[in-house]
Design an enzyme around this catalytic site. Structure first.
Site: not given
Ligand code: CAA
Length: 371
Positions: A353-354
């Site tokens: 994620y991110e």
């Protein structure tokens, strides 16, 4: 250092007792996060005039490490509130938006969510299919967002949507959607490998009328808003990954001192002592990279490349360190009671994620080649 001590105290005394059960039952830490908010950890860097703690990013990294050592699911909620939602609203929001939406999160009364990913727009974030049609004094929002952290616990959602397809990424807007708006549905909860007690949901928008005053920044500023905000977000996730690794190292060191095999403590076997040395060196390197990115941000210097380097490295070493921690624990490491198997499962998401590790390499290589 007082902040680090307060975060450690909270993590060890409030989060640790229930963390195994919450992970097992995929139960959101509602009460614990409420307390975290009351202590000011959800609005650490926000200006006190909006209810925040007015601290720097370095303090935030130190606190994130301590929380992540124990409960990475709580840490991701803290990271999204602080570095994605709050930072973006404080940097680019209007005064009214700051008073109405930022302040309640900073005071720990509400939780925020950052809604960029879609079924067909994860890494390729410019390909937004969610639309926000301009209807004069409001936008008509339609579409689906996927894998949204704080999906069911948030009250304030920053949603990215395409308002002008011809303009490509320059047609994307960032809109503030409130829980309870007509046509906004919190969909299915994901059943995940790790960070199981964080509430990750699909969100559905069916003809949601979002007032024009809820757009953050100028028309078409949404993609740049997302990119700039994610730079700081990546410092949060780097801290989370480094904290997971550092928590696994602490557990491995303690276990190696108490467990005996072949008539002596585990750490007196060179095979184990060398593993601990490798783990500690990598944790320290990840910590320094993360603090460097944080310090650049605090000095208002360019930090995008350094944040990506910290996130890339910390998430990669979190895999190594947590896997070695399980290995050192042997059979005990493979069961829930000893915590390290959870840390190993939790570590994986930090590479995804991110911005996946591959996306971080795009950001870093572009920056190097542009120099
Ligand atoms: N700051 C400001 N502007 C930026 C920027 C930055 N750091 N990075 C890019 N931009 C601008 C560019 O200048 C360009 O604008 P102009 O055309 O006007 O000059 C525009 O954004 C598009 O940039 P690119 O051409 O570089 O776009 P791209 O399609 O090649 O993609 C990318 C760039 C870096 C790969 C981007 O798509 C990306 O970061 N993808 C990953 C998305 C991501 O991280 N998602 C995470 C979801 S949130 C989450 O996970 C939260 C959670 O729950 C924990």
């Amino acid at each position: 250092m007082a902040v680090k001590a307060a975060a450690r105290n909270f993590a060890q005394n409030v989060l640790k007792p229930g963390v195994i059960e919450r992970d097992k039952n995929a139960k959101f830490a509602t009460e614990e996060i409420k307390q975290l908010g009351q202590l000011g950890f959800l609005g650490m860097m926000v200006d006190p005039k909006y209810g925040g703690g007015g601290m720097d990013t370095v303090s935030y990294v130190l606190a994130m490490e301590e929380i992540s050592k124990v409960d990475a699911s709580v840490a991701v909620c803290m990271s999204v509130c602080n570095s994605l939602v709050n930072w973006g609203l404080e940097r680019f929001g209007s005064e009214d938006q700051k008073m109405k939406f930022l302040a309640p999160i900073a005071r720990g009364e509400k939780i925020g969510a950052f809604c960029l990913s879609e079924p067909e727009a994860g890494s390729d974030a410019t390909s937004q299919r969610t639309t926000a049609e301009d209807k004069g004094d409001y936008y008509l929002l339609n579409g689906t967002k996927n894998w949204i952290t704080n999906g069911s616990s948030a009250s304030i959602y920053i949603v990215f949507a395409q308002s002008n397809k011809e303009a490509g990424h320059r047609g994307i807007n960032a809109l503030i959607v409130e829980r309870g708006m007509e046509g906004f549905i919190v969909g299915e909860k994901e059943d995940k490998m790790g960070i199981r007690s964080s509430d990750t949901h699909t969100l559905i928008f069916n003809d949601v009328k979002v007032p024009k005053e809820n757009r953050v920044g100028e028309e078409g500023f949404g993609f740049k808003f997302a990119m700039q905000t994610l730079g700081g977000g990546r410092i949060g996730i780097a801290s989370q990954a480094m904290g997971i690794a550092s928590g696994a190292l602490e557990l491995a060191v303690a276990y190696a001192a108490e467990r005996k095999t072949f008539g002596k403590e585990l750490h007196k076997h060179q095979a184990i002592a060398f593993k601990l040395a490798d783990m500690a060196t990598r944790v320290e390197a990840a910590r320094l990279l993360t603090l460097r990115a944080a310090s650049l941000k605090d000095q208002k210097l360019e930090f995008t490349e350094e944040a990506s380097m910290a996130k890339l490295f910390a998430s990669e070493i979190a895999q190594f360190v947590t896997t070695e921690a399980v290995q050192i624990h042997g059979g005990y490491g493979y069961v829930r009671e000893y915590h390290v198997e959870r840390l190993m499962r939790d570590a994986k998401i930090t590479q995804i994620y991110e911005g996946t590790s591959e996306i971080q390499k795009i950001v870093i290589s572009r920056a190097i080649l542009a120099d």
